[in-house]
Design a protein around this motif. Structure first.
Motif, mmCIF file in Angstrom:
data_model
loop_
_atom_site.group_PDB
_atom_site.id
_atom_site.type_symbol
_atom_site.label_atom_id
_atom_site.label_comp_id
_atom_site.label_asym_id
_atom_site.label_seq_id
_atom_site.Cartn_x
_atom_site.Cartn_y
_atom_site.Cartn_z
ATOM 1 N N ARG A 175 0.807 -1.235 0.000
ATOM 2 C CA ARG A 175 0.000 0.000 0.000
ATOM 3 C C ARG A 175 0.833 1.275 0.000
ATOM 4 O O ARG A 175 0.308 2.367 0.023
ATOM 5 C CB ARG A 175 -1.028 0.046 1.145
ATOM 6 N N SER A 176 2.157 1.135 -0.008
ATOM 7 C CA SER A 176 2.999 2.331 -0.008
ATOM 8 C C SER A 176 3.204 2.835 -1.432
ATOM 9 O O SER A 176 3.010 2.109 -2.409
ATOM 10 C CB SER A 176 4.358 2.027 0.624
ATOM 11 N N LEU A 177 3.604 4.108 -1.492
ATOM 12 C CA LEU A 177 4.037 4.702 -2.767
ATOM 13 C C LEU A 177 5.491 5.107 -2.626
ATOM 14 O O LEU A 177 5.883 5.734 -1.635
ATOM 15 C CB LEU A 177 3.197 5.951 -3.089
ATOM 16 N N LEU A 178 6.286 4.745 -3.622
ATOM 17 C CA LEU A 178 7.691 5.156 -3.670
ATOM 18 C C LEU A 178 7.861 6.068 -4.869
ATOM 19 O O LEU A 178 7.361 5.775 -5.952
ATOM 20 C CB LEU A 178 8.571 3.909 -3.848
ATOM 21 N N ILE A 179 8.558 7.184 -4.660
ATOM 22 C CA ILE A 179 8.892 8.072 -5.788
ATOM 23 C C ILE A 179 10.404 8.221 -5.816
ATOM 24 O O ILE A 179 11.015 8.596 -4.814
ATOM 25 C CB ILE A 179 8.233 9.472 -5.632
ATOM 26 N N LEU A 180 11.007 7.921 -6.954
ATOM 27 C CA LEU A 180 12.462 8.067 -7.116
ATOM 28 C C LEU A 180 12.734 9.102 -8.193
ATOM 29 O O LEU A 180 12.137 9.039 -9.281
ATOM 30 C CB LEU A 180 13.107 6.755 -7.549
ATOM 31 N N ARG A 181 13.642 10.010 -7.896
ATOM 32 C CA ARG A 181 14.028 11.033 -8.872
ATOM 33 C C ARG A 181 15.531 11.250 -8.804
ATOM 34 O O ARG A 181 16.200 10.698 -7.960
ATOM 35 C CB ARG A 181 13.319 12.357 -8.540
ATOM 36 N N GLU A 182 16.017 12.112 -9.683
ATOM 37 C CA GLU A 182 17.415 12.563 -9.669
ATOM 38 C C GLU A 182 18.403 11.415 -9.555
ATOM 39 O O GLU A 182 18.285 10.423 -10.248
ATOM 40 C CB GLU A 182 17.590 13.630 -8.563
ATOM 41 N N GLU A 183 19.380 11.587 -8.615
ATOM 42 C CA GLU A 183 20.466 10.601 -8.532
ATOM 43 C C GLU A 183 19.938 9.178 -8.324
ATOM 44 O O GLU A 183 20.471 8.215 -8.887
ATOM 45 C CB GLU A 183 21.375 11.004 -7.361
ATOM 46 N N MET A 184 18.921 9.047 -7.502
ATOM 47 C CA MET A 184 18.388 7.705 -7.222
ATOM 48 C C MET A 184 17.862 7.056 -8.499
ATOM 49 O O MET A 184 17.896 5.844 -8.648
ATOM 50 C CB MET A 184 17.268 7.776 -6.183
ATOM 51 N N TYR A 185 17.360 7.864 -9.412
ATOM 52 C CA TYR A 185 16.857 7.329 -10.677
ATOM 53 C C TYR A 185 17.973 7.248 -11.705
ATOM 54 O O TYR A 185 18.115 6.259 -12.417
ATOM 55 C CB TYR A 185 15.724 8.220 -11.206
ATOM 56 N N GLU A 186 18.754 8.333 -11.782
ATOM 57 C CA GLU A 186 19.657 8.486 -12.930
ATOM 58 C C GLU A 186 20.985 7.754 -12.766
ATOM 59 O O GLU A 186 21.589 7.348 -13.733
ATOM 60 C CB GLU A 186 19.928 9.977 -13.178
ATOM 61 N N ARG A 187 21.469 7.653 -11.524
ATOM 62 C CA ARG A 187 22.827 7.118 -11.361
ATOM 63 C C ARG A 187 22.857 5.687 -10.831
ATOM 64 O O ARG A 187 23.724 4.902 -11.217
ATOM 65 C CB ARG A 187 23.634 8.024 -10.413
#
Ligand SMILES: O=C(O)CCC(=O)C(=O)O
Ligand SMILES: [Fe+2]
Length: 246
Positions: A175-187
């Motif tokens: 039931r959780s939502l995770l949002i990944l952006r920037e370094e966590m996504y790109e690197r």
């Protein structure tokens, strides 16, 4: 849950990520991880699971170690021939777009992954076909998502095995939502080990917001994840058919 945050479904989406999300930033991880426990209710979780399992058998693609459903079209380097998302998914993808997760754009693609205990996904990058944000709703069971440095950045000396490249993990509760952006996504690369249980260590960066303790052991059940993204490069089917409107 934040009051009023998940109710609107306006057509224009916020260009910046909602300020209300700041309280959900995982501070001891590289930029930027948002982890929102109980983003959906148990009733919504059951509803989504029911809809996932209603899909006809050919909608599933069996891979080694998991099976998946693709919704919204097949992302390709030249563009995705976009198909409208079904209403049962749109309700949730719009909630996430409303948070400004996709910089003013709407999510237009959903990958449904099903993992049985013992299954997982190899470390990988999501790559350039998507806008640099990935969002995930977890259903049915938890996952321990591991993050790895890419091999090229480890330097020439030192071990390069998976374990030593593993920087941190995130515990994704149902039931959780995770949002990944920037370094966590790109690197960084991300993956889920093929295992039957997960032992929690200090390396889990969101222990407290996921209500967990180091040393805890979680037995895996069947998990279904909805990976919700925005694919920027879209080919309009109507234009291909010679119609004026997209
Ligand atoms: O199941 C998950 O949470 C991860 C899925 C994933 O990494 C992907 O679909 O690219
Ligand atoms: Fe991924």
């Amino acid at each position: 849950m934040i009051k009023g945050m998940f109710t609107s479904s306006s057509m224009a989406y916020p260009c910046q990520i909602s300020k209300e999300l700041e309280q959900y930033v995982v501070t001891n991880a590289p930029p930027t991880v948002y982890y929102i426990p109980d983003f959906i209710t148990e009733v919504e979780e059951q509803y989504l699971l029911q809809e996932v399992y209603k899909a006809p058998k050919p909608k599933w693609t069996q891979l080694s170690g998991r099976r998946l459903q693709n919704w919204g079209g097949l992302p390709r380097p030249k563009g995705m021939l976009a198909e409208k998302l079904p209403d049962w998914l749109l309700k949730y993808t719009n909630r996430i777009s409303d948070l400004g997760a996709f910089n003013g754009k709407a999510a237009n693609h959903v990958l449904v992954n099903e993992y049985k205990p013992g299954e997982g996904i190899m470390p990988h990058e999501d790559g350039p076909l998507y806008h640099p944000t990935v969002t995930t709703i977890s259903l049915g069971s938890h996952a321990l998502l591991d993050f790895y440095r890419p091999i090229g950045q480890c330097g020439t000396e030192g071990p390069r095995d998976e374990e030593s490249r593993c920087l941190l993990s995130l515990l994704l509760r149902p039931r959780s939502l995770l949002i990944l952006r920037e370094e966590m996504y790109e690197r960084l690369l991300h993956g889920i080990r093929n295992d039957w249980e997960d032992t929690l260590t200090e390396r889990v960066a969101n222990l407290s917001s996921a209500s967990a303790q180091p040393g805890g052991v979680l037995t895996r059940g069947t998990r279904v994840s909805l990976t919700i993204r925005h694919v920027p490069k879209v080919i309009c089917a109507n234009l291909l058919l010679g119609r004026k409107k997209c």
